[in-house]
Motif scaffolding. Sequence first.
Motif, short mmCIF file in Angstrom:
data_model
loop_
_atom_site.label_atom_id
_atom_site.label_comp_id
_atom_site.label_asym_id
_atom_site.label_seq_id
_atom_site.Cartn_x
_atom_site.Cartn_y
_atom_site.Cartn_z
N HIS A 31 2.98 8.49 -6.07
CA HIS A 31 3.93 7.43 -5.69
C HIS A 31 3.85 6.33 -6.75
O HIS A 31 2.77 5.81 -7.02
CB HIS A 31 3.58 6.85 -4.32
CG HIS A 31 3.61 7.86 -3.22
ND1 HIS A 31 4.69 8.04 -2.39
CD2 HIS A 31 2.67 8.77 -2.81
CE1 HIS A 31 4.43 8.99 -1.52
NE2 HIS A 31 3.21 9.45 -1.74
N GLU A 32 4.99 6.00 -7.36
CA GLU A 32 5.03 4.99 -8.41
C GLU A 32 5.75 3.74 -7.91
O GLU A 32 6.72 3.81 -7.16
CB GLU A 32 5.75 5.52 -9.65
CG GLU A 32 4.94 6.56 -10.42
CD GLU A 32 5.57 6.91 -11.75
OE1 GLU A 32 4.82 7.18 -12.69
OE2 GLU A 32 6.81 6.91 -11.85
N PHE A 33 5.24 2.58 -8.37
CA PHE A 33 5.83 1.30 -8.00
C PHE A 33 6.03 0.46 -9.25
O PHE A 33 5.13 0.36 -10.09
CB PHE A 33 4.92 0.54 -7.03
CG PHE A 33 4.68 1.26 -5.74
CD1 PHE A 33 5.51 1.05 -4.65
CD2 PHE A 33 3.63 2.17 -5.61
CE1 PHE A 33 5.29 1.73 -3.45
CE2 PHE A 33 3.41 2.86 -4.43
CZ PHE A 33 4.25 2.63 -3.34
N SER A 41 3.21 -4.71 -9.39
CA SER A 41 3.21 -3.31 -8.98
C SER A 41 1.92 -2.87 -8.29
O SER A 41 1.95 -2.10 -7.33
CB SER A 41 3.48 -2.41 -10.18
OG SER A 41 2.48 -2.57 -11.18
N LEU A 63 1.95 -3.85 -4.60
CA LEU A 63 2.76 -2.94 -3.78
C LEU A 63 2.00 -1.64 -3.54
O LEU A 63 2.01 -1.08 -2.44
CB LEU A 63 4.09 -2.66 -4.48
CG LEU A 63 4.97 -3.87 -4.78
CD1 LEU A 63 6.24 -3.43 -5.50
CD2 LEU A 63 5.32 -4.62 -3.51
N ALA A 64 1.33 -1.15 -4.59
CA ALA A 64 0.57 0.11 -4.47
C ALA A 64 -0.59 -0.03 -3.50
O ALA A 64 -0.86 0.87 -2.70
CB ALA A 64 0.08 0.56 -5.84
N HIS A 102 11.22 2.54 -3.21
CA HIS A 102 10.41 3.45 -2.42
C HIS A 102 10.95 3.52 -0.99
O HIS A 102 11.32 2.50 -0.40
CB HIS A 102 8.95 2.98 -2.40
CG HIS A 102 8.00 4.00 -1.90
ND1 HIS A 102 7.79 4.24 -0.57
CD2 HIS A 102 7.19 4.89 -2.56
CE1 HIS A 102 6.89 5.20 -0.42
NE2 HIS A 102 6.53 5.61 -1.62
N GLN A 121 4.95 -9.63 -6.08
CA GLN A 121 5.61 -8.33 -6.21
C GLN A 121 5.10 -7.52 -7.40
O GLN A 121 5.75 -6.58 -7.83
CB GLN A 121 7.13 -8.55 -6.34
CG GLN A 121 7.74 -9.19 -5.11
CD GLN A 121 9.25 -9.35 -5.23
OE1 GLN A 121 9.87 -8.88 -6.16
NE2 GLN A 121 9.84 -10.03 -4.26
N ASP A 175 10.08 -3.83 -7.45
CA ASP A 175 10.91 -2.67 -7.15
C ASP A 175 11.10 -2.54 -5.63
O ASP A 175 10.24 -2.93 -4.86
CB ASP A 175 10.24 -1.42 -7.70
CG ASP A 175 11.11 -0.19 -7.58
OD1 ASP A 175 12.34 -0.34 -7.55
OD2 ASP A 175 10.57 0.92 -7.51
N MET A 201 9.62 0.99 1.57
CA MET A 201 9.42 -0.34 1.03
C MET A 201 9.42 -1.43 2.09
O MET A 201 8.67 -2.41 1.99
CB MET A 201 10.50 -0.64 -0.02
CG MET A 201 10.18 -1.85 -0.89
SD MET A 201 8.52 -1.78 -1.64
CE MET A 201 8.75 -0.49 -2.84
N CYS A 254 3.92 -0.94 -14.03
CA CYS A 254 4.11 0.23 -13.18
C CYS A 254 2.75 0.69 -12.69
O CYS A 254 1.82 0.85 -13.48
CB CYS A 254 4.79 1.35 -13.96
SG CYS A 254 4.98 2.89 -13.03
#
Length: 574
Positions: free
Chosen positions: A452-454, A507, A510-511, A461, A505, A458, A464, A442
């Motif tokens: 904002h958490e990813f 986390s 993505l962040a 969001h 992918q 996931d 996304m 995470c």
Amino acid sequence: MTPILLNLPNQLSFESNVAQTLSLLERCTNMMELKQIHAHIYKTGLIIDPIPVSRLLTFSTSLDFGNLIYARKVFDRISRRNTFMWNTMIRGYSNSNEPKEALFLYHQMLCHSTPHNAYTFPFLLKACSRMSALEETQQIHAHIIKTGFGLDIYATNSLLHVYAISGSIKSAHLLFDRLPHQDIEALKLFHEMQVASIKPDNVALVSSLSACAHLGSLDEGRWIHTYIDKNGIKIDPILGCVLIDMYVKCGDMDEALKVFRKLEKRSISAWTAIINGFAIHGQGQEALDWFMKMQKAGIKPNSITFTAILTACSHAGLVDEGKLLFKTMMTDYKLNPTIEHYGCMVDLLGRAGLLLEAKELIEKMPLNPNPAILGALLNACRIHGHLELGKQIGKILIEVDPAHGGRYIHLASIHAADGEWDQAVQVRSRMKNQGVSKLPGCSAISLNGIIHEFLAGDASHPQMDEIYKMWNQIAEKLQQDGYKPATGDLLLDLDDEEKERAIQQHSEKLAIAFGLIRTKPETTIRIFKNLRVCEDCHTVLKLISKIYAREIIVRDRTRFHLFKEGKCSCRDYW
């Protein structure tokens, strides 16, 4: 205005029609176009498909050009309304001048026995907050508990908000005190106290700053610090130490030092916080320098200070210095090493590849080794290729710490590295049969006071699609720079293509994509992750810092990494 459907082919497969309609909805900019698409949905029979109909409702209720009256007519004619559709309408009314209608819709939702999800109650509570409807809020609170959403972060945050702005601070406190994870709920309550014109005391400030430290929310922490200064609040030793700790754990050592230097009285806790700051930032020599400054100032280090300075030596690879400090701790300061100090030494020796020495230390220590110490040795065995020792430690670990998924993964990886695929599969099967799962990665990024958490893989969001589009652009530039994914640490039961897809992918990737979308060029991006940064992500972040000319600060489970101009402050030693 040219109709957007003018050149649309009449004969398309059902799947193609769905895709075409969704594409049209994405490009839709006004109600005239929306009505054309609505007509097309009826004409082509897509009205029975929940996906285009749900998207139609979403655009109908949007704040930009939506029309709730039109949306309600569409909604009322849908024969099979799912949870998403009900939520969409409730959200639309909660944002409108008719928030009470959201509550009426919820009553109908109950009558239709439609299930709730994590988004239903926040929309309802927003409507309550707009009406200052305390009695209705209490009824919804009871229903939240009854339906099993009592610990849901979205529902509890919304409840705290409504209670605070309605003046029911006692109810807000009672709710907050029962929450298992209070960091986000703490910041929310602090803001609601501001809205309600309630002046926070030092206890509230300390709690809020501690929450910022844990979440890595630098903007929030700075705002609270400014509030303290503007309101002339005296920074006592406890508040000063927490301020330093907040800046340290949010990655701003310069501000931490500024706070330290302004303190009237510098306690051992403040000195230790600074030393620990240099430790987790990988600045071992600076930590040693401040350790000496502290002693020259007449402050005697305590057990916690030695944990900090030994951690600094471990993260910077200062083996000789760490050994000397460990010895000095006992001979000069008469402090008996605790399990934490032995853990630091095992980590120090293991990182440096001195695994037999680390094993001997464990065997000679007067305390029983805990899973953290054995885990440090296991990880070192995996990194340095000491496979036989790793197998021994790994088998012990999954017996003494059977609920920790990472232990099984590391042991399976060691068996795989030694070509023992059957044993690797057996370890993974044992993990699965016992119902043990690996903690998901995470990563969080704080922008404009919003966290904002990813999660790895996931897709929850709201941006996304845009995030994955950005990541695809990043991936192309990485390939042009010669990047090849490092998939060695991934699960054994994936093929190479699946491993590459899974690793894309993670986390923090993505962040970082989200950060590049939402921040201006040259802005430092700060990311906070709950696990150790993997080898592939570490390589990727170095390349991104060079390609996009950005400074990227990542705090993982144990330390900070500053990526700049294609290099990392850890010097690839982490």
